[in-house]
Scaffold this active site. Structure first.
Site, PDB file in Angstrom:
ATOM      1  CB  SER A 175      28.910  39.561  38.266  1.00 45.81           C
ATOM      2  OG  SER A 175      28.778  40.861  38.033  1.00 45.81           O
ATOM      3  N   GLY A 210      29.054  32.941  52.615  1.00 42.52           N
ATOM      4  CA  GLY A 210      29.061  34.351  52.429  1.00 42.52           C
ATOM      5  C   GLY A 210      27.688  34.992  53.035  1.00 42.52           C
ATOM      6  CE1 TYR A 257      32.957  40.626  41.856  1.00 47.91           C
ATOM      7  CE2 TYR A 257      32.029  41.819  39.985  1.00 47.91           C
ATOM      8  CZ  TYR A 257      31.819  41.076  41.084  1.00 47.91           C
ATOM      9  OH  TYR A 257      30.536  40.736  41.560  1.00 47.91           O
ATOM     10  N   GLY A 304      24.125  41.075  52.792  1.00 50.13           N
ATOM     11  CA  GLY A 304      23.737  40.995  51.409  1.00 50.13           C
ATOM     12  C   GLY A 304      22.826  39.611  51.230  1.00 50.13           C
ATOM     13  N   GLY A 360      23.691  36.722  50.363  1.00 51.37           N
ATOM     14  CA  GLY A 360      23.712  35.300  50.813  1.00 51.37           C
ATOM     15  C   GLY A 360      23.010  35.180  52.322  1.00 51.37           C
TER      16      GLY A 360
END
Ligand SMILES: NC(=O)c1ccc[n+]([C@@H]2O[C@H](COP(=O)([O-])OP(=O)(O)OC[C@H]3O[C@@H](n4cnc5c(N)ncnc54)[C@H](OP(=O)(O)O)[C@@H]3O)[C@@H](O)[C@H]2O)c1
Length: 308
Positions: A149, A21, A176, A25, A27
């Site tokens: 997260s 990724g 999520y 952002g 990554g």
């Protein structure tokens, strides 16, 4: 800002890292800082054009950067297998950063029929890590960082249902949160298993607090404009920390020498929302080894990838 900073990243010359990724952002910043420190960085992303654009901008930011482009769609196990095979051809892998993710998407499925968030954030990375275990072990001292997260704290546990056939109403934030809890359960179980098998692989986790990236727009909006998505983007730009700061927990987790397996790195500011990276405590369900073992078995069955 005091505490650990990017100035603490050690020289990584001669080391190889793979970051998932990288097209935006956290990554992208992680890949850039690992390359800046001298590592060869395998840039993994699903969209070839975006990947080429990222590689080009990283080359201009870090002259002489050693970069390899790798097409990887975590929502497609055949792509994960192809990418892992191509990455393994490069030789030993010292650092794997399982960073890519989607958040609060409308109900969708991966190519293999998994609920999209668990499929992308957990199952795709589970399969990738398993398929890369040989090059990781060949490093002699490998580090696997998986990005979780704060939202992992919002769920009480993990559904262990067949991810191709989840029951009940789809709740995007719950899905999520569970995928991010799965990232932690995976990390701690991988670390236990690697140690049990005598493999020189350390698994750690990190979270970026609340960081201003494309995550809200990519997930909640998925190319469409929604009111909730627009509110999410506005709130994130008001209270989120910078991407450069938000990436520091996962960079520290990837490079700090001698970091103990199972360490969780996150921002040290109020409520772990922002600030310099330090060691943080995972939520209670993430520390349940029985739940972790059951999730591991389910993930092996779902992906067809068994390890160690
Ligand atoms: N930002 C935050 O405050 C926050 C908070 C907690 C956790 N996180 C976690 O941080 C990680 C990075 O997110 P971010 O905030 O940097 O968001 P982002 O800017 O949206 O970046 C997400 C990256 O994941 C990639 N991606 C999505 N689905 C993929 C797939 N199927 N295969 C391969 N790559 C895929 C995206 O690629 P495309 O460009 O092709 O879409 C993009 O490069 C995620 O795991 C997220 O859960 C972020």
């Amino acid at each position: 800002m005091t505490g650990w900073t990017l100035a603490d990243v050690p020289d990584l010359t001669g080391r190889r890292a793979l970051v998932t990724g990288v097209t935006s952002g956290l990554g992208e910043v992680t890949a850039r800082e690992l390359a800046r420190a001298g590592a060869e960085v395998v840039l993994a992303a699903r969209n070839r054009e975006k990947l080429a654009g990222t590689a080009q901008s990283l080359r201009s930011e870090v002259p002489g950067a050693r970069l390899v482009e790798l097409q990887l769609d975590l929502a497609d196990l055949s792509s994960v297998r192809r990418a892992a095979a191509a990455a393994a051809e490069l030789g030993a892998l010292d650092i794997l950063v399982n960073n890519a993710g989607v958040m609060a998407t409308p109900e969708e499925r991966t190519r293999d029929g998994f609920e999209l968030q668990l499929g992308t954030n957990h199952l795709g990375h589970f399969a990738l890590t398993g398929l890369l275990l040989e090059p990781l072990a060949a490093s002699g001292d490998a580090r696997v960082v998986t990005v979780s997260s704060l939202m992992a704290r919002t769920v009480r546990g993990m559904s262990l249902e067949d991810p191709r056939n989840p029951s009940g109403r789809y709740r995007k934030w719950n899905a999520y949160g569970q995928s991010k809890l799965a990232n932690l359960l995976f990390t701690f179980e991988l670390d236990r298993r690697a140690r049990g098998a005598g493999l020189p692989v350390t698994a750690v986790a990190a979270h970026p607090g609340y960081t201003e990236t494309n995550l809200v727009d990519n997930g909640m909006n998925m190319g469409r404009r929604t009111i909730n998505g627009a509110i999410g983007v506005a709130v994130t730009s008001l209270v989120g920390q910078s991407v450069a700061q938000g990436a520091t927990p996962q960079i520290r987790a990837a490079v700090e020498p001698g970091l103990a397996g199972g360490t969780y790195v996150g921002p040290q500011g109020p409520f772990e929302m922002h600030g310099a990276p330090g060691y943080v405590t995972p939520p209670r369900p993430a520390r349940d080894p029985e739940l972790a073992a059951r999730l591991w078995e389910l993930s092996e069955r779902a992906t067809g990838v068994s390890f160690p």
